[in-house]
Design an enzyme around this catalytic site. Structure first.
Site, mmCIF file in Angstrom:
data_model
loop_
_atom_site.group_PDB
_atom_site.id
_atom_site.type_symbol
_atom_site.label_atom_id
_atom_site.label_comp_id
_atom_site.label_asym_id
_atom_site.label_seq_id
_atom_site.Cartn_x
_atom_site.Cartn_y
_atom_site.Cartn_z
ATOM 1 N N HIS A 256 36.296 42.314 38.115
ATOM 2 C CA HIS A 256 36.897 43.467 37.474
ATOM 3 C C HIS A 256 38.053 44.127 38.283
ATOM 4 O O HIS A 256 38.649 44.895 37.800
ATOM 5 C CB HIS A 256 36.135 44.146 36.990
ATOM 6 C CG HIS A 256 35.136 45.016 38.056
ATOM 7 N ND1 HIS A 256 34.454 44.323 39.008
ATOM 8 C CD2 HIS A 256 35.488 46.356 38.544
ATOM 9 C CE1 HIS A 256 33.878 45.303 39.916
ATOM 10 N NE2 HIS A 256 34.403 46.405 39.452
ATOM 11 N N CYS A 257 38.266 43.344 39.448
ATOM 12 C CA CYS A 257 39.136 44.211 40.202
ATOM 13 C C CYS A 257 40.288 43.205 40.992
ATOM 14 O O CYS A 257 41.603 43.436 40.765
ATOM 15 C CB CYS A 257 38.699 45.093 41.419
ATOM 16 S SG CYS A 257 37.799 46.823 40.742
ATOM 17 N N LEU A 258 39.693 42.394 41.834
ATOM 18 C CA LEU A 258 40.399 41.632 42.807
ATOM 19 C C LEU A 258 41.953 40.783 41.938
ATOM 20 O O LEU A 258 42.826 40.871 42.519
ATOM 21 C CB LEU A 258 39.644 40.685 43.528
ATOM 22 C CG LEU A 258 38.953 41.196 44.786
ATOM 23 C CD1 LEU A 258 38.403 40.227 45.621
ATOM 24 C CD2 LEU A 258 39.858 42.238 45.572
ATOM 25 N N LEU A 260 43.326 41.586 39.309
ATOM 26 C CA LEU A 260 44.040 42.648 38.733
ATOM 27 C C LEU A 260 45.005 43.357 39.456
ATOM 28 O O LEU A 260 45.872 43.896 38.942
ATOM 29 C CB LEU A 260 43.137 43.382 37.687
ATOM 30 C CG LEU A 260 42.046 42.485 36.677
ATOM 31 C CD1 LEU A 260 41.297 43.336 35.826
ATOM 32 C CD2 LEU A 260 42.691 41.300 35.820
#
Length: 347
Positions: A256-258, A260
C-alpha cells in the site's frame, strides 16, 4: 478518552485495537457496512489483528458507518486510502469524502489527525479548508495534526507500541494534543515542526527503499547479461560491516506504500517546477521488473525446447511480501497477466 477512527483497514483497525487495549473507548467508522458489522461481531479482516484480540476489546470498540457518532469523541484519526489514479496522480477522493463528512460533526476542542500517506501540504491545503467549512478554525477552535502510519503487515518485531511515532501539528498546541494522545499507545513520540515535515518524512522512508530496490534490480538485469550470479554478489557485499545496507533483487514492489509514494512526491514536485529524476527513474525501473521476469521465463522455456503458449506455469507466492495474504499492487499479478497474454496456462 473516547477516540474515533475513520477507516478500519490495514492501518485503522490495528490502531483502533491498540487504543482500546490502552483503555480508551473507540468508535470506528467505515463506509463498508459489511466490514463494520464484522468488526462488531469480532471477525477480523486484517491479519495483524487476530480475532481473539479483537474480541478482547469488544466492550471498548464499536464500528459503524455513521459519522454522527464522532460528535462526542475527543480525537479523530483519519486512516482512509490514498491511492493513485490511472494516470499515476494522487487520488484523494476518499480523504475528501471523509473530511466533508467530518465537517458536519466536528466540534470545538476536538483533535483531528491525518494518518494516511500523502504528499506534503495535504493536511494544511486540502484537509484544513474542508474541515473549516464547519465554521470552526483549525488551530483556534479545533486541533489539527499529521502523523504518518508506520504499519508493516505481517511484522511482529516492531509494533505500534515500539515503533517511534512522528507527529507534526498545525500549531504548537495542536502538536501538544497529538503527542499526548499517541503517548498512550507509543513508547516514543517524535515531534517535528510542521505537518509538511511529517508528511515528507513518510515519503522519504519509502522512497529510500524504492531507490535502493531499483538499484539492485538494475544490477540484477546487468548481471543476467554478464552471466554473473547477482545473489552471490549481494551476499559478498553484505559481509561489509559498515557503509552497506542489503537490498535483494525482486520482481517489483507491492503493498500500500512503496509503489505509490514516489509518484506522490513527483506530482507535488512539478508544482515547484522541479523534476525528481532520481525518484522517477527508480519507479520506472521497478515497474519494468515484471516484464524482465517474464522475459527470463520465456528464455528458460526456450532453453527447454518449449513455447510459452500452452505451457503450464505455477506461480508460487502471489502476495507482495512473505507471510501475508495481501496482493495490493503485487508484481506477481502483472507477471500472471503477461504470461496469460503469451498464452501460458497458469495453474
Amino acid at each position: 478518552m473516547t477516540i474515533g477512527i475513520v477507516g478500519l483497514g490495514y492501518v485503522g483497525l490495528p490502531l483502533a485495537v491498540a487504543f482500546a487495549e490502552a483503555g480508551h473507548e473507540v468508535i470506528g467508522v467505515d463506509v463498508d457496512p459489511e466490514r463494520a458489522a464484522a468488526v462488531n461481531r469480532g471477525a477480523s479482516h486484517v491479519e495483524d489483528v487476530p480475532a481473539d484480540r479483537l474480541r478482547g476489546v469488544e466492550d471498548r470498540l464499536a464500528a459503524t458507518t455513521s459519522y454522527d457518532e464522532l460528535e462526542r469523541v475527543e480525537a479523530i484519526l483519519v486512516c482512509v486510502p490514498t491511492p493513485l489514479s490511472a494516470n499515476r496522480e494522487p487520488e484523494l477522493g476518499p480523504l475528501v469524502a471523509a473530511a466533508t463528512a467530518l465537517a458536519k460533526v466536528i466540534r470545538r476542542d476536538q483533535l483531528i489527525v491525518l494518518e494516511s500517506t500523502t504528499y506534503p501540504g495535504t493536511t494544511r491545503e486540502r484537509l484544513r479548508p474542508i474541515l473549516e467549512e464547519s465554521g470552526l478554525a483549525a488551530g483556534r477552535d479545533f486541533h489539527l495534526a499529521y502523523s504518518p502510519e508506520r504499519v508493516d503487515p505481517g511484522r511482529t518485531d516492531h509494533t505500534i507500541r515500539t515503533t517511534p511515532k512522528v507527529v507534526g501539528g498545525l500549531t504548537e498546541a495542536c502538536a501538544d494534543r497529538a503527542e499526548s494522545l499517541y503517548r498512550t499507545i507509543c513508547d516514543e513520540v517524535v515531534r517535528v515542526s510542521t505537518p509538511e515535515v511529517a508528511e515528507l518524512s513518510k515519503l522519504l522512508e519509502n522512497i529510500f527503499r524504492s531507490v535502493n530496490i531499483a538499484l539492485v534490480n538494475e544490477l540484477a538485469v546487468l548481471c543476467d547479461r554478464m552471466d554473473i550470479d547477482v545473489w552471490e554478489v549481494v551476499d559478498a557485499a553484505a559481509t561489509k560491516p559498515y557503509g552497506f545496507m542489503r537490498f535483494d533483487p525482486c520482481p517489483g514492489m507491492g503493498g500500500h506504500c512503496l509503489p505509490l509514494d514516489p509518484f506522490y512526491l513527483s506530482w507535488r514536485a512539478r508544482e515547484y517546477d522541479f523534476v525528481p529524476e532520481f525518484v522517477e527513474l527508480a519507479g520506472k525501473i521497478n515497474q519494468a521488473m515484471p516484464y524482465v521476469c517474464v522475459d527470463r521465463i520465456v528464455r528458460a522455456l526456450n532453453d527447454a525446447g518449449k513455447a510459452v503458449r500452452g505451457s503450464r506455469i505455477v506461480l508460487l507466492g502471489v502476495s507482495y511480501k512473505p507471510g501475508v495474504g495481501d496482493t495490493r499492487e503485487s508484481p506477481a499479478l502483472k507477471i500472471l497477466e503477461l504470461l496469460r497474454e503469451h498464452g501460458a496456462e497458469i495453474v
